[in-house]
Design a protein around this motif. Structure first.
Motif, PDB file in Angstrom:
ATOM      1  N   ASN A 146       0.618  -1.498   6.437  1.00  0.00           N
ATOM      2  CA  ASN A 146      -0.318  -0.972   5.445  1.00  0.00           C
ATOM      3  C   ASN A 146      -1.766  -1.082   5.917  1.00  0.00           C
ATOM      4  O   ASN A 146      -2.609  -0.252   5.570  1.00  0.00           O
ATOM      5  CB  ASN A 146      -0.136  -1.705   4.115  1.00  0.00           C
ATOM      6  CG  ASN A 146       1.207  -1.388   3.487  1.00  0.00           C
ATOM      7  OD1 ASN A 146       1.668  -0.252   3.538  1.00  0.00           O
ATOM      8  ND2 ASN A 146       1.858  -2.386   2.919  1.00  0.00           N
ATOM      9  N   GLN A 163      -4.466   2.043   6.325  1.00  0.00           N
ATOM     10  CA  GLN A 163      -5.817   2.027   5.747  1.00  0.00           C
ATOM     11  C   GLN A 163      -6.891   2.160   6.825  1.00  0.00           C
ATOM     12  O   GLN A 163      -7.932   2.790   6.599  1.00  0.00           O
ATOM     13  CB  GLN A 163      -6.023   0.736   4.957  1.00  0.00           C
ATOM     14  CG  GLN A 163      -5.187   0.653   3.687  1.00  0.00           C
ATOM     15  CD  GLN A 163      -5.339  -0.695   3.001  1.00  0.00           C
ATOM     16  OE1 GLN A 163      -6.366  -0.970   2.375  1.00  0.00           O
ATOM     17  NE2 GLN A 163      -4.342  -1.539   3.128  1.00  0.00           N
ATOM     18  N   THR A 212       0.804  -1.216   0.000  1.00  0.00           N
ATOM     19  CA  THR A 212       0.000   0.000   0.000  1.00  0.00           C
ATOM     20  C   THR A 212       0.836   1.264   0.000  1.00  0.00           C
ATOM     21  O   THR A 212       0.646   2.147  -0.832  1.00  0.00           O
ATOM     22  CB  THR A 212      -0.956   0.006   1.206  1.00  0.00           C
ATOM     23  OG1 THR A 212      -1.735  -1.201   1.186  1.00  0.00           O
ATOM     24  CG2 THR A 212      -1.888   1.202   1.158  1.00  0.00           C
ATOM     25  N   SER A 240       1.724   0.262  -6.113  1.00  0.00           N
ATOM     26  CA  SER A 240       0.958   0.361  -4.870  1.00  0.00           C
ATOM     27  C   SER A 240      -0.471  -0.125  -5.075  1.00  0.00           C
ATOM     28  O   SER A 240      -1.084   0.125  -6.113  1.00  0.00           O
ATOM     29  CB  SER A 240       0.930   1.819  -4.394  1.00  0.00           C
ATOM     30  OG  SER A 240      -0.024   1.994  -3.369  1.00  0.00           O
ATOM     31  N   ASP A 241      -0.990  -0.800  -4.053  1.00  0.00           N
ATOM     32  CA  ASP A 241      -2.396  -1.220  -4.093  1.00  0.00           C
ATOM     33  C   ASP A 241      -3.259  -0.359  -3.168  1.00  0.00           C
ATOM     34  O   ASP A 241      -4.247  -0.838  -2.604  1.00  0.00           O
ATOM     35  CB  ASP A 241      -2.546  -2.706  -3.737  1.00  0.00           C
ATOM     36  CG  ASP A 241      -2.144  -3.014  -2.299  1.00  0.00           C
ATOM     37  OD1 ASP A 241      -1.615  -2.109  -1.600  1.00  0.00           O
ATOM     38  OD2 ASP A 241      -2.360  -4.161  -1.856  1.00  0.00           O
ATOM     39  N   MET A 242      -2.864   0.924  -3.045  1.00  0.00           N
ATOM     40  CA  MET A 242      -3.656   1.831  -2.221  1.00  0.00           C
ATOM     41  C   MET A 242      -5.109   1.848  -2.701  1.00  0.00           C
ATOM     42  O   MET A 242      -5.390   2.043  -3.881  1.00  0.00           O
ATOM     43  CB  MET A 242      -3.080   3.239  -2.268  1.00  0.00           C
ATOM     44  CG  MET A 242      -3.897   4.273  -1.499  1.00  0.00           C
ATOM     45  SD  MET A 242      -4.035   3.922   0.271  1.00  0.00           S
ATOM     46  CE  MET A 242      -2.399   4.448   0.834  1.00  0.00           C
ATOM     47  N   ASN A 243      -6.007   1.617  -1.771  1.00  0.00           N
ATOM     48  CA  ASN A 243      -7.430   1.552  -2.089  1.00  0.00           C
ATOM     49  C   ASN A 243      -8.078   2.924  -2.080  1.00  0.00           C
ATOM     50  O   ASN A 243      -7.608   3.833  -1.392  1.00  0.00           O
ATOM     51  CB  ASN A 243      -8.150   0.690  -1.050  1.00  0.00           C
ATOM     52  CG  ASN A 243      -7.858  -0.766  -1.224  1.00  0.00           C
ATOM     53  OD1 ASN A 243      -7.987  -1.291  -2.310  1.00  0.00           O
ATOM     54  ND2 ASN A 243      -7.472  -1.415  -0.152  1.00  0.00           N
TER      55      ASN A 243
END
Length: 335
Positions: free
Chosen positions: A180, A184, A126, A148-151
């Motif tokens: 991460n 979140q 993230t 990055s898998d930032m939501n």
């Protein structure tokens, strides 16, 4: 006697020659030894990380690096065990890999702790700064970069409140040791409180805590949010069972988690994210690009996902505008 000795020697020689003739010809190795060597160290097995790995392999192949033909590819999975990850990382260093893909924050941190020379790309991570993998996401500075898998956390909370407009308290469950997930959860807290709702949380340390943690959380809240947390992702069938029994909507961080035991989400396509990382890897292998100068790349686009099976269990009617995103769970055995 001499004649007998000569006969015996002739027989022995014949047997030796016959034995050699029966040996199969040497088989070619999977890939010529002079090809680039790429290792993949994956934190644990679950749908999102597996998809990222598949996408990475395809991204490499589509850009000139096909496993067994133009690149040596070594895929390894740590199965969420830190000692396994350390062993894999040591092997990659000993084998002098040309590049390593680390899937998941823990895998990347382990690999980065073993070498400052081998280029490392990460995915399903993230925030690289928070994980202390780079000096900054814009200018990594070290031998690590990636995707990055930032939501879209705020949008996911908005979706939760759209599905459960009467919710006054939103609960979040995550693993206390995952940097991460902590990030979140904080973002979710800000979005929940900005919407005028009450935030509560429960943390777990491993998969053994998930059932009790979910039961505790469901007793405190009206709906549940789960970030892209590796422990929770591998425990979604447990989440599903508790949530259905408690009658709670669950919005997880990505679609794989949703279809394994969530209600709905707006999330990342991890195959596409892995593919994006594969393209980055091909550039490094082909052009010798310095990984420390490559900015962290963000995911490009998000998709809705509705678990039609869980929606039926909870008595939720999926709005018309989301009908195209509804899917039945693959197996009723997750209940």
């Amino acid at each position: 006697m001499k004649k007998l000795f000569a006969i015996l020697m002739a027989v022995i020689l014949c047997l030796v020659m016959t034995g050699c003739a029966k040996q199969p010809a040497a088989q070619p190795t999977e890939a010529p030894a002079d090809l680039p060597k790429v290792g993949v160290i994956q934190l644990v097995t679950h749908v999102a990380l597996d998809a990222a790995c598949e996408g990475f392999v395809q991204g490499l192949a589509d850009n000139g690096y096909k496993a067994g033909e133009t690149v040596q590819l070594d895929l390894q999975n740590g199965q969420a065990d830190s000692s396994n990850l350390a062993t894999i990382a040591d092997q990659f260093v000993a084998n002098d890999m040309d590049l390593v893909l680390a899937i998941g924050t823990g895998a990347a941190q382990t690999m980065a702790g073993k070498t400052t020379e081998i280029p490392i790309l990460g995915t399903a991570i993230t925030d690289y700064e928070v994980a202390k993998l780079v000096e900054s996401n814009e200018k990594p500075g070290f031998n690590v970069s990636g995707t990055s898998d930032m939501n879209p956390v705020a949008d996911q909370i908005a979706l939760l409140l759209e599905i459960v407009p009467e919710a006054q308290t939103v609960g979040v469950i995550y693993t206390s040791s995952e940097d991460n997930s902590i990030l979140q959860a904080q973002m979710a807290k800000e979005a929940i409180e900005a919407a005028g709702k009450t935030y509560v949380e429960v943390t777990v340390t491993n998969s053994n805590d998930v059932q009790q943690g979910m039961q505790e959380l469901c007793g405190k809240c009206d709906a549940v949010y789960i970030p892209t947390d590796n422990v929770l992702a591998s425990s979604m069938p447990i989440v599903y069972g508790v949530a259905v029994e408690a009658g709670k909507v669950v919005i997880p961080g990505e679609s794989g988690m949703c279809m394994a035991g969530g209600t709905a989400t707006l999330g990342i396509d991890y195959y596409k994210l892995g593919y994006q990382t594969g393209v980055m890897a091909a550039d490094i292998l082909k052009n010798g690009t310095d990984v420390s100068t490559i900015p962290i790349q963000m995911a490009t686009g998000f998709d809705y996902c509705f678990n039609a099976t869980m929606c039926k269990e909870l008595g939720i009617e999926i709005p018309e505008k989301y009908q195209a995103y509804a899917q039945e769970m693959a197996s009723e055995g997750t209940k």
